[in-house]
Scaffold this active site. Structure first.
Site, PDB file in Angstrom:
ATOM      1  N   PRO A 113       0.698  -1.141  -0.072  1.00 54.71           N
ATOM      2  CA  PRO A 113      -0.077   0.096   0.059  1.00 54.71           C
ATOM      3  C   PRO A 113       0.883   1.319  -0.036  1.00 54.71           C
ATOM      4  CG  PRO A 113      -0.083  -1.204   1.948  1.00 54.71           C
ATOM      5  CD  PRO A 113       0.427  -1.970   1.063  1.00 54.71           C
ATOM      6  N   ASN A 114       0.295   2.085  -0.683  1.00 51.68           N
ATOM      7  CA  ASN A 114       0.905   3.499  -0.857  1.00 51.68           C
ATOM      8  C   ASN A 114       2.348   3.810  -1.551  1.00 51.68           C
ATOM      9  OD1 ASN A 114      -1.146   4.948   0.772  1.00 51.68           O
ATOM     10  ND2 ASN A 114      -0.441   3.721   2.459  1.00 51.68           N
TER      11      ASN A 114
ATOM     12  N   ARG B 237       3.967  11.095  -1.948  1.00 53.27           N
ATOM     13  CA  ARG B 237       4.054  10.781  -0.487  1.00 53.27           C
ATOM     14  C   ARG B 237       5.485  11.110   0.288  1.00 53.27           C
ATOM     15  NH1 ARG B 237       4.598   4.531   1.193  1.00 53.27           N
ATOM     16  NH2 ARG B 237       4.057   5.211   3.173  1.00 53.27           N
TER      17      ARG B 237
ATOM     18  N   TYR C 296      10.811   9.137   1.390  1.00 49.63           N
ATOM     19  CA  TYR C 296      10.867   8.307   0.150  1.00 49.63           C
ATOM     20  C   TYR C 296      11.369   8.839  -1.278  1.00 49.63           C
ATOM     21  CZ  TYR C 296       7.777   5.656   3.322  1.00 49.63           C
ATOM     22  OH  TYR C 296       7.174   5.305   4.591  1.00 49.63           O
TER      23      TYR C 296
ATOM     24  N   ASN D 234       8.115  -5.595  -0.975  1.00 48.82           N
ATOM     25  CA  ASN D 234       8.012  -4.507  -0.219  1.00 48.82           C
ATOM     26  C   ASN D 234       6.561  -4.316   0.358  1.00 48.82           C
ATOM     27  OD1 ASN D 234       7.987  -2.142   1.456  1.00 48.82           O
ATOM     28  ND2 ASN D 234       9.052  -1.007   0.004  1.00 48.82           N
TER      29      ASN D 234
ATOM     30  N   ALA E 164       3.083  -0.863   4.810  1.00 51.97           N
ATOM     31  CA  ALA E 164       2.758  -0.601   6.151  1.00 51.97           C
ATOM     32  C   ALA E 164       2.317  -2.296   6.658  1.00 51.97           C
ATOM     33  CB  ALA E 164       1.583   0.045   6.134  1.00 51.97           C
TER      34      ALA E 164
ATOM     35  N   GLU F  51      12.684  -9.476   1.501  1.00 50.03           N
ATOM     36  CA  GLU F  51      12.250  -8.054   1.855  1.00 50.03           C
ATOM     37  C   GLU F  51      13.057  -7.106   1.533  1.00 50.03           C
ATOM     38  OE1 GLU F  51       9.114  -8.115   5.188  1.00 50.03           O
ATOM     39  OE2 GLU F  51      10.533  -6.591   6.030  1.00 50.03           O
TER      40      GLU F  51
ATOM     41  N   HIS G  14      12.818  -2.282   1.827  1.00 48.16           N
ATOM     42  CA  HIS G  14      12.130  -1.214   2.233  1.00 48.16           C
ATOM     43  C   HIS G  14      13.179  -0.105   1.716  1.00 48.16           C
ATOM     44  CE1 HIS G  14       9.321  -3.468   4.776  1.00 48.16           C
ATOM     45  NE2 HIS G  14      10.419  -3.944   5.263  1.00 48.16           N
TER      46      HIS G  14
ATOM     47  N   ARG H 188      13.232   4.419  12.362  1.00 45.54           N
ATOM     48  CA  ARG H 188      12.045   5.286  12.301  1.00 45.54           C
ATOM     49  C   ARG H 188      11.329   5.147  13.601  1.00 45.54           C
ATOM     50  NH1 ARG H 188       9.242   4.920   6.603  1.00 45.54           N
ATOM     51  NH2 ARG H 188       8.043   6.751   7.500  1.00 45.54           N
TER      52      ARG H 188
ATOM     53  N   ARG I 183       7.440   0.561  13.430  1.00 47.59           N
ATOM     54  CA  ARG I 183       8.004   0.173  12.352  1.00 47.59           C
ATOM     55  C   ARG I 183       9.263  -0.869  12.427  1.00 47.59           C
ATOM     56  NH1 ARG I 183       5.512   3.548   8.183  1.00 47.59           N
ATOM     57  NH2 ARG I 183       5.315   5.489   9.090  1.00 47.59           N
TER      58      ARG I 183
HETATM   59  C1  DQA Z   1       8.265   1.187   3.809  1.00 53.36           C
HETATM   60  C2  DQA Z   1       8.472   1.122   5.189  1.00 53.36           C
HETATM   61  C3  DQA Z   1       6.936   1.030   5.653  1.00 53.36           C
HETATM   62  O1  DQA Z   1       7.286   1.192   7.278  1.00 53.36           O
HETATM   63  C4  DQA Z   1       6.029   2.140   5.351  1.00 53.36           C
HETATM   64  O2  DQA Z   1       4.817   1.749   6.059  1.00 53.36           O
HETATM   65  C5  DQA Z   1       5.729   1.934   3.816  1.00 53.36           C
HETATM   66  C6  DQA Z   1       7.069   1.863   3.088  1.00 53.36           C
HETATM   67  C7  DQA Z   1       9.317   1.333   2.921  1.00 53.36           C
HETATM   68  O3  DQA Z   1       9.623   1.104   1.695  1.00 53.36           O
HETATM   69  O4  DQA Z   1      10.295   2.336   3.475  1.00 53.36           O
HETATM   70  O5  DQA Z   1       4.850   2.284   3.387  1.00 53.36           O
HETATM   71  O6  DQA Z   1       7.908  -0.135   3.472  1.00 53.36           O
END
Ligand code: DQA
Length: 145
Positions: free
Chosen positions: A9-10, A17, A22, A73, A76, A97, A99, A106, A110
């Site tokens: 998501p996102n 964002r 990011y 990835n 959240a 995985e 990120h 952070r 997280r």
């Molecule tokens: C993320 C880190 C997560 O904590 C966050 O919710 C994201 C992006 C990252 O790529 O840094 O949406 O996965």
């Protein structure tokens, strides 16, 4: 070698964002960079993004018998999703995985990664370069088997 790159998501909002966290590059830029790495490394790639937990579970289940490994990835859902953890365990495909940000530096919430428990490695805090590193880890793992 066929790999599935899954983004949660996102991540489709990259470039819009929280650019201070990011960066300013878009999701399209990320996909281009992943395709470029895979092309160079002779890896076949499919990229999937969803904002929905169940759709991510479906994508992981659908990878069985189709893909050799997964780069994920979970965004959240990393910090909440036992369903994605269980899906990764169920298919038992090698998964890495990734990120973009350094989740260990952070907010406290997280620091916990459920999904990472089913992954051979986690790469974080390296931006788009982290995806390249994750793909290389997966490639090396699959080649050595
Ligand atoms: C993320 C880190 C997560 O904590 C966050 O919710 C994201 C992006 C990252 O790529 O840094 O949406 O996965």
């Amino acid at each position: 070698m066929k790999v599935l790159v899954i983004n949660g998501p996102n991540l489709n909002m990259l470039g819009i964002r929280e650019p201070e966290v990011y960066g300013s590059a878009s999701y399209g830029d990320l996909c281009r960079s992943v395709r470029e790495v895979c092309g160079r490394e002779g890896m076949e790639v499919e990229i999937f993004q969803s904002n929905h937990e169940g759709a991510l579970v479906d994508a992981i289940q659908g990878a069985l018998g189709v893909f050799d490994g997964i780069v994920i990835n979970p965004a959240a859902y990393t910090h909440t999703s036992v369903a994605i953890l269980d899906a990764l365990k169920a298919v038992n495909l090698p998964a890495v995985e990734v990120h973009l940000s350094d989740i260990s530096a952070r907010e406290d919430f997280r620091r916990v990664s459920y999904t990472g428990m089913a992954c051979i490695k986690t790469v974080c805090g390296k931006g788009f370069a982290g995806y390249e590193e994750a793909l290389m880890i997966l490639k090396n793992h699959l080649t050595k088997r």
